[in-house]
Design an enzyme around this catalytic site. Sequence first.
Site, mmCIF file in Angstrom:
data_model
loop_
_atom_site.group_PDB
_atom_site.id
_atom_site.type_symbol
_atom_site.label_atom_id
_atom_site.label_comp_id
_atom_site.label_asym_id
_atom_site.label_seq_id
_atom_site.Cartn_x
_atom_site.Cartn_y
_atom_site.Cartn_z
ATOM 1 C CE LYS A 196 -3.699 2.340 2.541
ATOM 2 N NZ LYS A 196 -4.582 2.286 3.732
ATOM 3 N NE ARG A 206 -5.616 9.463 3.055
ATOM 4 C CZ ARG A 206 -4.308 9.601 2.869
ATOM 5 N NH1 ARG A 206 -3.824 10.802 2.581
ATOM 6 N NH2 ARG A 206 -3.500 8.567 2.977
ATOM 7 C CE LYS A 229 -3.801 8.196 6.892
ATOM 8 N NZ LYS A 229 -5.004 7.329 6.786
ATOM 9 C CD GLU A 245 6.468 -4.009 3.814
ATOM 10 O OE1 GLU A 245 5.681 -4.728 4.458
ATOM 11 O OE2 GLU A 245 7.163 -3.121 4.342
ATOM 12 C CE LYS A 260 -6.171 2.077 -0.934
ATOM 13 N NZ LYS A 260 -6.819 2.139 0.386
ATOM 14 C CB SER A 286 -11.243 7.115 -4.035
ATOM 15 O OG SER A 286 -10.051 7.628 -3.456
ATOM 16 C CE1 TYR A 325 -14.802 3.165 -3.235
ATOM 17 C CE2 TYR A 325 -12.772 3.401 -4.472
ATOM 18 C CZ TYR A 325 -13.429 3.338 -3.261
ATOM 19 O OH TYR A 325 -12.728 3.446 -2.092
#
Length: 337
Positions: A196, A206, A229, A245, A260, A286, A325
């Site tokens: 991610k 968000r 982040k 990872e 992602k 998104s 989506y």
Amino acid sequence: MFPLQRGRRLRTNESIRSLVRETTLSPSDFMFPMFIAEGENVQVEIASMPGIFRRSIDLTVKEVKELFDLGIRAVNIYVKVSEDLKDNTGKEAWNENGLMQDAIRAIKTACPKMIVMPDVALDPYSIYGHDGIIANGDVDNEATNEALVKMAVSHAQAGADFVAPSDMMDGRVLRLRQGLDAAGFHNVGIMSYSAKYASAFYGPFRDALDSTPKDTTKSAELVEVPKDKKTYQMDYANRIEAIKEALWDVEEGADMVMVKPGIAYLDIVREVKNAVNVPVTVYHVSGEYAMIKAAAEKGWLDHDAIMMEQLMCIKRAGASLISTYFAKEAAILLNAK
């Protein structure tokens, strides 16, 4: 070898193209991310994501039934909780009567065969908008992992089929696996957000959950909070790190791994697919959704054509499951063929 070999022979018409097509899409390739709000008969469109809504549980259940009838077999759910339930511990995340837990129970009762994968991260419950507990100016990895285990077990108790940790804490997959097993949930799977990236493509998401990092506190005490982040989500300049990872998460017990965002990271999808022996999920996020909607609204792109092309390219890159989506719109188009 021309003219003995002519590639165009296999492109002559749609019937021939369909015979030799290497990648295909079906509604069962999709997972639909859903945003859940408090209340009843609530449906609020997210301004930066046209056609996507925050819905109360009753309307979410209705939508889930429609999705299942279209052939979609998985939903990834997120909750928008009241501000007065947020703190720096995230304790509302494992409230057995919390919004997420109630939503899981309602969906599984109404549509038992729908696979429910609730999000596991503290940002919807954090007064700071971070995915974990803030301590000493950063997110505390170990304290956050302890909270995530409580959260995941509460999801399993409510009926979740998989838990979907999106927090990017080190070692959390192992801790979740141990915690779920200790609670007797050996068959509840883990779909780990393994690669991610700290991406600018998450902006509309968000907006949906009010999870942008913020430097606020309910007390007069000055608390140092990271402005973004990037200390836990990955640097988008890195490729090898993503493979590492993903491999770590598989070793720790992940049943599926996720990359992602999607379209801008298809090289990573293929690298991860080649490296692991578990299904790879891709989150078509998104911002990617919003860009297509905005360009189509301007008349600059053919909405359905670009939507289907992007989804096909994500699957071609190696995705076993696409969280998007566009899931409902794409399923309707596929079913109409």
